[in-house]
Scaffold this motif. Structure first.
Motif, PDB file in Angstrom:
ATOM      1  N   PHE A   1      39.860  15.879  46.482  1.00 50.57           N
ATOM      2  CA  PHE A   1      39.001  17.060  46.513  1.00 50.57           C
ATOM      3  C   PHE A   1      38.875  17.606  45.099  1.00 50.57           C
ATOM      4  CE2 PHE A   1      40.680  16.600  50.719  1.00 50.57           C
ATOM      5  CZ  PHE A   1      39.606  16.900  51.533  1.00 50.57           C
ATOM      6  N   VAL A   2      37.648  17.910  44.690  1.00 50.42           N
ATOM      7  CA  VAL A   2      37.410  18.459  43.358  1.00 50.42           C
ATOM      8  C   VAL A   2      36.625  19.753  43.506  1.00 50.42           C
ATOM      9  CG1 VAL A   2      36.402  18.082  41.075  1.00 50.42           C
ATOM     10  CG2 VAL A   2      37.357  16.145  42.345  1.00 50.42           C
ATOM     11  N   GLN A   3      37.146  20.811  42.883  1.00 44.85           N
ATOM     12  CA  GLN A   3      36.437  22.087  42.838  1.00 44.85           C
ATOM     13  C   GLN A   3      35.788  22.217  41.466  1.00 44.85           C
ATOM     14  OE1 GLN A   3      38.510  25.497  44.793  1.00 44.85           O
ATOM     15  NE2 GLN A   3      40.237  24.054  44.761  1.00 44.85           N
ATOM     16  N   PHE A   4      34.601  22.787  41.458  1.00 41.88           N
ATOM     17  CA  PHE A   4      33.833  22.947  40.222  1.00 41.88           C
ATOM     18  C   PHE A   4      33.517  24.418  39.991  1.00 41.88           C
ATOM     19  CE2 PHE A   4      32.873  18.803  41.930  1.00 41.88           C
ATOM     20  CZ  PHE A   4      32.872  17.965  40.822  1.00 41.88           C
ATOM     21  N   ARG A   5      33.790  24.889  38.800  1.00 37.01           N
ATOM     22  CA  ARG A   5      33.311  26.202  38.370  1.00 37.01           C
ATOM     23  C   ARG A   5      32.118  25.927  37.469  1.00 37.01           C
ATOM     24  NH1 ARG A   5      37.641  29.569  35.635  1.00 37.01           N
ATOM     25  NH2 ARG A   5      38.412  29.607  37.769  1.00 37.01           N
ATOM     26  N   CYS A   6      31.005  26.553  37.785  1.00 34.01           N
ATOM     27  CA  CYS A   6      29.762  26.320  37.053  1.00 34.01           C
ATOM     28  C   CYS A   6      29.440  27.514  36.162  1.00 34.01           C
ATOM     29  CB  CYS A   6      28.613  26.100  38.037  1.00 34.01           C
ATOM     30  SG  CYS A   6      28.934  24.790  39.231  1.00 34.01           S
ATOM     31  N   GLU A   7      28.661  27.243  35.126  1.00 34.17           N
ATOM     32  CA  GLU A   7      28.164  28.332  34.298  1.00 34.17           C
ATOM     33  C   GLU A   7      27.270  29.217  35.163  1.00 34.17           C
ATOM     34  OE1 GLU A   7      26.236  26.412  31.014  1.00 34.17           O
ATOM     35  OE2 GLU A   7      28.125  25.620  30.242  1.00 34.17           O
TER      36      GLU A   7
ATOM     37  N   GLY B   1      24.512  30.981  37.093  1.00 33.05           N
ATOM     38  CA  GLY B   1      23.130  30.609  37.380  1.00 33.05           C
ATOM     39  C   GLY B   1      22.856  29.113  37.416  1.00 33.05           C
ATOM     40  N   LYS B   2      23.882  28.279  37.286  1.00 35.62           N
ATOM     41  CA  LYS B   2      23.683  26.826  37.209  1.00 35.62           C
ATOM     42  C   LYS B   2      24.260  26.051  38.389  1.00 35.62           C
ATOM     43  CE  LYS B   2      21.622  26.924  33.224  1.00 35.62           C
ATOM     44  NZ  LYS B   2      20.253  26.454  33.067  1.00 35.62           N
ATOM     45  N   THR B   3      24.731  26.750  39.406  1.00 38.60           N
ATOM     46  CA  THR B   3      25.400  26.069  40.520  1.00 38.60           C
ATOM     47  C   THR B   3      24.488  25.071  41.224  1.00 38.60           C
ATOM     48  OG1 THR B   3      26.871  27.949  40.847  1.00 38.60           O
ATOM     49  CG2 THR B   3      26.659  26.408  42.685  1.00 38.60           C
ATOM     50  N   TYR B   4      23.259  25.462  41.516  1.00 33.14           N
ATOM     51  CA  TYR B   4      22.349  24.543  42.214  1.00 33.14           C
ATOM     52  C   TYR B   4      22.012  23.335  41.344  1.00 33.14           C
ATOM     53  CZ  TYR B   4      21.765  27.903  45.969  1.00 33.14           C
ATOM     54  OH  TYR B   4      22.005  28.738  47.031  1.00 33.14           O
ATOM     55  N   GLU B   5      21.857  23.556  40.060  1.00 36.57           N
ATOM     56  CA  GLU B   5      21.576  22.452  39.136  1.00 36.57           C
ATOM     57  C   GLU B   5      22.755  21.472  39.091  1.00 36.57           C
ATOM     58  OE1 GLU B   5      20.699  22.034  34.382  1.00 36.57           O
ATOM     59  OE2 GLU B   5      19.983  23.826  35.423  1.00 36.57           O
ATOM     60  N   VAL B   6      23.959  22.005  39.036  1.00 38.70           N
ATOM     61  CA  VAL B   6      25.154  21.155  39.032  1.00 38.70           C
ATOM     62  C   VAL B   6      25.275  20.411  40.361  1.00 38.70           C
ATOM     63  CG1 VAL B   6      27.679  21.149  38.951  1.00 38.70           C
ATOM     64  CG2 VAL B   6      26.390  22.542  37.321  1.00 38.70           C
ATOM     65  N   ALA B   7      25.048  21.091  41.468  1.00 35.13           N
ATOM     66  CA  ALA B   7      25.133  20.451  42.785  1.00 35.13           C
ATOM     67  C   ALA B   7      24.140  19.292  42.897  1.00 35.13           C
ATOM     68  CB  ALA B   7      24.885  21.473  43.886  1.00 35.13           C
ATOM     69  N   GLU B   8      22.938  19.481  42.434  1.00 31.80           N
ATOM     70  CA  GLU B   8      21.946  18.405  42.471  1.00 31.80           C
ATOM     71  C   GLU B   8      22.385  17.224  41.613  1.00 31.80           C
ATOM     72  OE1 GLU B   8      17.998  19.815  41.594  1.00 31.80           O
ATOM     73  OE2 GLU B   8      18.172  21.433  43.055  1.00 31.80           O
ATOM     74  N   ALA B   9      22.941  17.504  40.443  1.00 28.97           N
ATOM     75  CA  ALA B   9      23.408  16.440  39.555  1.00 28.97           C
ATOM     76  C   ALA B   9      24.570  15.671  40.189  1.00 28.97           C
ATOM     77  CB  ALA B   9      23.821  17.019  38.209  1.00 28.97           C
TER      78      ALA B   9
ATOM     79  N   GLY C   1      35.040  32.511  45.831  1.00 23.17           N
ATOM     80  CA  GLY C   1      36.304  32.547  45.103  1.00 23.17           C
ATOM     81  C   GLY C   1      36.153  32.111  43.662  1.00 23.17           C
ATOM     82  N   ASP C   2      37.202  31.526  43.122  1.00 28.47           N
ATOM     83  CA  ASP C   2      37.234  31.160  41.705  1.00 28.47           C
ATOM     84  C   ASP C   2      36.339  29.976  41.348  1.00 28.47           C
ATOM     85  OD1 ASP C   2      39.006  33.195  41.134  1.00 28.47           O
ATOM     86  OD2 ASP C   2      40.781  31.911  41.319  1.00 28.47           O
ATOM     87  N   TYR C   3      35.999  29.167  42.325  1.00 29.22           N
ATOM     88  CA  TYR C   3      35.173  27.986  42.079  1.00 29.22           C
ATOM     89  C   TYR C   3      33.900  28.075  42.910  1.00 29.22           C
ATOM     90  CZ  TYR C   3      39.068  26.080  39.520  1.00 29.22           C
ATOM     91  OH  TYR C   3      40.051  25.892  38.577  1.00 29.22           O
ATOM     92  N   ASP C   4      32.856  27.391  42.447  1.00 26.01           N
ATOM     93  CA  ASP C   4      31.534  27.475  43.074  1.00 26.01           C
ATOM     94  C   ASP C   4      31.246  26.350  44.060  1.00 26.01           C
ATOM     95  OD1 ASP C   4      30.621  29.758  41.442  1.00 26.01           O
ATOM     96  OD2 ASP C   4      30.837  28.318  39.808  1.00 26.01           O
ATOM     97  N   LEU C   5      31.810  25.173  43.803  1.00 20.39           N
ATOM     98  CA  LEU C   5      31.537  24.002  44.623  1.00 20.39           C
ATOM     99  C   LEU C   5      32.837  23.283  44.954  1.00 20.39           C
ATOM    100  CD1 LEU C   5      28.577  22.558  42.516  1.00 20.39           C
ATOM    101  CD2 LEU C   5      28.374  23.733  44.716  1.00 20.39           C
TER     102      LEU C   5
END
Length: 78
Positions: A5-11, A13-21, A36-40
């Motif tokens: 399992f990997v959690q990602f904290r995004c810059e 306003g960039k969460t959707y862009e990171v999720a698509e990538a 919480g502390d991470y977005d994805l």
């Protein structure tokens, strides 16, 4: 295959862009938006003979706008 399992904290306003990538890389089994502390949160199956750190670094961690990650290794399912 072992699940990781990997959690990602995004810059901001960039969460959707990171999720698509992440989805474009076609290596995640599941991907969730979280509070919480991470977005994805991603569930990734890694081949037993692969080095986890190298696998993730080469396939995911170069995606722009990721500011931090947290990887949780799994050992046994109950």
């Amino acid at each position: 295959m072992r699940p990781v399992f990997v959690q990602f904290r995004c810059e901001p306003g960039k969460t959707y862009e990171v999720a698509e990538a992440i989805y474009d890389r076609e290596i995640v089994s599941e991907l969730y938006s979280t509070s919480g502390d991470y977005d994805l949160l991603a569930k990734i199956y890694i081949p037993e003979d692969e080095d986890v750190g190298r696998f993730l670094s080469e396939r995911l961690f170069d995606i722009p706008h990721i500011s931090r990650t947290l990887t949780t290794m799994t050992f046994r399912a109950f």
